[in-house]
Design a protein around this motif. Structure first.
Motif, PDB file in Angstrom:
ATOM      1  N   ALA A 174       0.776  -0.593  -5.068  1.00  0.00           N
ATOM      2  CA  ALA A 174       0.661  -1.770  -4.605  1.00  0.00           C
ATOM      3  C   ALA A 174       2.168  -1.844  -3.698  1.00  0.00           C
ATOM      4  O   ALA A 174       2.103  -2.190  -2.673  1.00  0.00           O
ATOM      5  CB  ALA A 174       0.498  -3.187  -5.142  1.00  0.00           C
ATOM      6  N   SER A 214       1.888   0.382  -0.835  1.00  0.00           N
ATOM      7  CA  SER A 214       1.268  -0.033   0.063  1.00  0.00           C
ATOM      8  C   SER A 214       1.792  -1.018   0.988  1.00  0.00           C
ATOM      9  O   SER A 214       1.757  -1.042   2.185  1.00  0.00           O
ATOM     10  CB  SER A 214       0.150  -0.604  -0.532  1.00  0.00           C
ATOM     11  OG  SER A 214      -0.855   0.442  -1.084  1.00  0.00           O
ATOM     12  N   VAL A 215       2.755  -1.967   0.400  1.00  0.00           N
ATOM     13  CA  VAL A 215       3.775  -2.710   1.195  1.00  0.00           C
ATOM     14  C   VAL A 215       4.720  -1.965   2.051  1.00  0.00           C
ATOM     15  O   VAL A 215       4.847  -2.246   3.027  1.00  0.00           O
ATOM     16  CB  VAL A 215       4.295  -3.704   0.212  1.00  0.00           C
ATOM     17  CG1 VAL A 215       5.524  -4.517   0.915  1.00  0.00           C
ATOM     18  CG2 VAL A 215       3.427  -4.556  -0.580  1.00  0.00           C
ATOM     19  N   THR A 254       0.554  -0.695   4.740  1.00  0.00           N
ATOM     20  CA  THR A 254      -0.966  -0.933   4.344  1.00  0.00           C
ATOM     21  C   THR A 254      -1.395  -2.072   3.954  1.00  0.00           C
ATOM     22  O   THR A 254      -2.243  -2.953   4.332  1.00  0.00           O
ATOM     23  CB  THR A 254      -1.358   0.083   3.114  1.00  0.00           C
ATOM     24  OG1 THR A 254      -1.230   1.438   3.449  1.00  0.00           O
ATOM     25  CG2 THR A 254      -3.123  -0.274   3.102  1.00  0.00           C
ATOM     26  N   ILE A 255      -0.478  -3.119   3.184  1.00  0.00           N
ATOM     27  CA  ILE A 255      -0.518  -4.385   2.841  1.00  0.00           C
ATOM     28  C   ILE A 255       0.618  -5.018   3.500  1.00  0.00           C
ATOM     29  O   ILE A 255       1.549  -4.767   3.370  1.00  0.00           O
ATOM     30  CB  ILE A 255      -0.176  -4.447   1.131  1.00  0.00           C
ATOM     31  CG1 ILE A 255      -1.289  -3.913   0.467  1.00  0.00           C
ATOM     32  CG2 ILE A 255      -0.188  -6.033   1.005  1.00  0.00           C
ATOM     33  CD1 ILE A 255      -1.187  -4.056  -1.194  1.00  0.00           C
ATOM     34  N   SER A 282       0.851 -11.632   0.257  1.00  0.00           N
ATOM     35  CA  SER A 282       0.870 -10.739  -0.748  1.00  0.00           C
ATOM     36  C   SER A 282       1.878  -9.806  -0.854  1.00  0.00           C
ATOM     37  O   SER A 282       2.395  -9.405  -2.033  1.00  0.00           O
ATOM     38  CB  SER A 282      -0.655  -9.896  -0.028  1.00  0.00           C
ATOM     39  OG  SER A 282      -1.765 -10.715  -0.089  1.00  0.00           O
TER      40      SER A 282
END
Length: 68
Positions: free
Chosen positions: A41, A44-45, A49-50, A55
């Protein structure tokens, strides 16, 4: 780009969650729910992607809080 909002976001860190039945309301109909290891995650940040601010912030704060 400058952005300003009056919205309030509350972030909570739980370390005892278990996967259960997804219950989305109409405002969440287009949201993608995905379980990831925290390290994935964070990546992804970092790679964009995020990108949703709440989030991203929650993931980065969780990683900081849980770091050894």
């Amino acid at each position: 780009m400058t952005a300003l909002t009056a919205a309030t976001t509350r972030l909570y860190l739980s370390t005892t969650l278990e996967e259960g039945q997804l219950q989305q309301d109409h405002t969440e109909a287009d949201m993608i729910v995905k379980w990831l290891p925290l390290e994935d995650a964070v990546r992804s940040v970092e790679d964009g992607t995020i990108s949703e601010a709440g989030s991203a912030l929650g993931i980065l704060l969780a990683a900081r809080s849980l770091a050894p």
